[in-house]
Design a protein around this motif. Sequence first.
Motif, PDB file in Angstrom:
ATOM      1  N   SER A 141      16.376   4.544   0.940  1.00 30.32           N
ATOM      2  CA  SER A 141      16.870   3.756  -0.205  1.00 30.32           C
ATOM      3  C   SER A 141      17.043   4.678  -1.414  1.00 30.32           C
ATOM      4  O   SER A 141      16.232   4.671  -2.333  1.00 30.32           O
ATOM      5  N   PRO A 142      18.082   5.496  -1.408  1.00 33.55           N
ATOM      6  CA  PRO A 142      18.219   6.536  -2.436  1.00 33.55           C
ATOM      7  C   PRO A 142      18.352   6.007  -3.862  1.00 33.55           C
ATOM      8  O   PRO A 142      17.749   6.558  -4.776  1.00 33.55           O
ATOM      9  N   MET A 143      19.102   4.910  -4.042  1.00 35.13           N
ATOM     10  CA  MET A 143      19.327   4.422  -5.414  1.00 35.13           C
ATOM     11  C   MET A 143      18.045   3.867  -6.025  1.00 35.13           C
ATOM     12  O   MET A 143      17.661   4.231  -7.133  1.00 35.13           O
ATOM     13  N   ASP A 151       0.850  -1.193   0.000  1.00 37.47           N
ATOM     14  CA  ASP A 151       0.000   0.000   0.000  1.00 37.47           C
ATOM     15  C   ASP A 151       0.889   1.247   0.000  1.00 37.47           C
ATOM     16  O   ASP A 151       1.708   1.430   0.910  1.00 37.47           O
ATOM     17  N   ILE A 152       0.724   2.112  -1.010  1.00 36.10           N
ATOM     18  CA  ILE A 152       1.604   3.291  -1.109  1.00 36.10           C
ATOM     19  C   ILE A 152       1.401   4.267   0.049  1.00 36.10           C
ATOM     20  O   ILE A 152       2.278   5.061   0.354  1.00 36.10           O
ATOM     21  N   ARG A 153       0.246   4.198   0.740  1.00 37.45           N
ATOM     22  CA  ARG A 153       0.010   5.083   1.887  1.00 37.45           C
ATOM     23  C   ARG A 153       0.881   4.683   3.085  1.00 37.45           C
ATOM     24  O   ARG A 153       1.092   5.481   3.984  1.00 37.45           O
ATOM     25  N   MET A 154       1.351   3.427   3.077  1.00 35.51           N
ATOM     26  CA  MET A 154       2.177   2.935   4.173  1.00 35.51           C
ATOM     27  C   MET A 154       3.675   3.107   3.894  1.00 35.51           C
ATOM     28  O   MET A 154       4.512   2.685   4.666  1.00 35.51           O
ATOM     29  N   MET A 155       3.993   3.670   2.740  1.00 32.67           N
ATOM     30  CA  MET A 155       5.389   3.947   2.414  1.00 32.67           C
ATOM     31  C   MET A 155       5.640   5.432   2.663  1.00 32.67           C
ATOM     32  O   MET A 155       4.725   6.180   2.950  1.00 32.67           O
ATOM     33  N   GLY A 156       6.843   5.881   2.480  1.00 37.96           N
ATOM     34  CA  GLY A 156       7.142   7.295   2.664  1.00 37.96           C
ATOM     35  C   GLY A 156       8.595   7.506   3.036  1.00 37.96           C
ATOM     36  O   GLY A 156       9.211   6.664   3.697  1.00 37.96           O
ATOM     37  N   ASN A 157       9.156   8.628   2.564  1.00 34.88           N
ATOM     38  CA  ASN A 157      10.537   9.017   2.870  1.00 34.88           C
ATOM     39  C   ASN A 157      11.563   7.969   2.412  1.00 34.88           C
ATOM     40  O   ASN A 157      12.648   7.868   2.968  1.00 34.88           O
ATOM     41  N   LEU A 158      11.178   7.171   1.393  1.00 31.20           N
ATOM     42  CA  LEU A 158      12.090   6.127   0.912  1.00 31.20           C
ATOM     43  C   LEU A 158      13.283   6.716   0.163  1.00 31.20           C
ATOM     44  O   LEU A 158      14.277   6.035  -0.054  1.00 31.20           O
ATOM     45  N   LEU A 159      13.167   7.965  -0.221  1.00 32.04           N
ATOM     46  CA  LEU A 159      14.283   8.634  -0.900  1.00 32.04           C
ATOM     47  C   LEU A 159      15.493   8.734   0.029  1.00 32.04           C
ATOM     48  O   LEU A 159      16.637   8.699  -0.421  1.00 32.04           O
ATOM     49  N   LYS A 160      15.217   8.817   1.345  1.00 36.06           N
ATOM     50  CA  LYS A 160      16.311   8.896   2.326  1.00 36.06           C
ATOM     51  C   LYS A 160      16.841   7.501   2.677  1.00 36.06           C
ATOM     52  O   LYS A 160      18.041   7.305   2.839  1.00 36.06           O
TER      53      LYS A 160
END
Length: 593
Positions: free
Chosen positions: A360-362, A349-358
């Motif tokens: 898992s940057p690649m 669920d995309i609502r349970m994800m967030g800040n993945l840029l920090k």
Amino acid sequence: MNLIMPTILLTIMLSLIMSVLQQPTLHFLSTTKNKLMLLFLISLIPLNHLAHNNSELTMSSTPLILTPTENITITMYMDTLSLFFIPTALFITWSITEFSIWYMSTDPNINKFIKYLTTFLIAMLTIITANSMYQLLIGWEGVGIMSFLLIGWWSGRSDANTAALQAIIYNRIGDIGLIMTTAWLMSTSSLNIQELLTMYETTNFIPMMGLLAAATGKSAQLGLHPWLPAAMEGPTPVSALLHSSTMVVAGMFLLIRLHPILHNKTMMTLCLIMGATTTAFAAAAATTHLDIKKIIALSTTSQLGLMMTMIGLNQPTLAFLHMTTHSFFKALLFLCSGSLIHHLKNEQDIRMMGNLLKTSPMTSSFMTIASLSLMGMPFLSGFYSKDTIIEVMTNSHINSWALMITLIATALSASYSMQIILMTMTKYTRTNNIYTEEKSTTYPLMRLTLMSILAGTMTKLTNLQTTTMVTMPKTIKMAALLATLLGATLSKDLIHLTTHMTPKKLNKLNLFLNQLAFFNIPHRSLTMLTLKMSQHTSTELVDLWTLENWGPTGMSNMITPMIHLSTQQKNMIKNYMTTFTLTMFLSIMILSE
């Protein structure tokens, strides 16, 4: 070159078959991965020659089956389409196999899984290189069977079994069309594709409809589409391979290969209507979903609709170009989402994800590039095919409706792509899973990212993009880009506005699209209607009418008149006793007088 091309093709096919047949050893996984890499490099050799010459070559075995009308042989056909798509399929399978070794490392049957992926690739290569309808049918059924086995890989889950059954049943519905076409061509024309294409002007409408039905089932066009989002129950590498370079593009490849026999205005119109409707409907459905894999799956249906639109506009080369560029960024999208899902403990669920840029940057960077390529951002591979497609549509004077629908679909594509980027990579962290990215995952993703950036530029150097030079107003030239920017901006604003709103019940349109629109009709309404009819037939018609009328009641009605004819006994005991008593009484009275 005429000797090199068949040798390379045979080397590729035999090597893949050998890797499937060999017993798994200790280094089986790394050997298979390296073999795919080597075969990809070998398959690039004919491309340099092909980029400047539209050469065709046929390689045929001696007849295997001799019949009075036709000799059946194994024939391989090498032309622009097959020699361009073979390296694409090998490159993507190589990347997915390397990713699978990491993703499926805990699976006890990983060797079998890799063999299944390789068999899937062999079946697709059979379709690509087939020069007879027999051979094409073998590859066609091969990808169908492999999709069934791979989607239902986790057979302990009932959803996976249901999804695998859906895939095979929907494809069988479409396959009826291909089998009908093959039977028609067997009796009226030739099953050899080269011979068939020389007599295309005499082709009947029925085999054309069969081909369209086959492509509708395999490429999940509107009506036979519900199996594709359901197929997300399989492992992520399966989804990546299924949606990029095998299975779903097989239907489009069939129409591109046999395009000259679709030489009919009605047929072209049907393809155009189906393609435009599918692309808009699937894009609209994708905007209502929150499962990352289902959003990407519906985006595949949308892009396949775009390819079908091009076939309807008599532009098979552009459909093939989009098919090639789409393969890279779609495989990348799935593998990136698989990497994130794997690390977030199977959270989709995309609502349970967030800040993945920090965290898992690649992976996040690769996913952003893939999403931008899907949106058609300038100078990424998706732009070169998508922008050209919309330009060609704009210059056609017959399809204002299809153009409008496609532009809406382009805006919606940008909308759901931006939704994935913003919901998964920005804002605050919603999970506790912080992980480090491994080389085994980043290498295949890096390769696919490079191709997602460069594939369009590289095809620009070939004869796949030699479109007619036309002058047009700047607004029309920028139409695709404007639609993309509009969709992305609206998506960002919508997320910003709705973040702090209280949850509401979905409105009817949203619910309709979220339930995949026609999902309810084939899965619920039709099945219930069929069951009800079967129940009525078995109980009311058979039990209460047929068996009753032809059973006890029928026997009684038939035998009773015969009894009455053969005897005077009517079984009326009271009447007999009354008559007997009265007669006795009268006799006694008469005699007593």
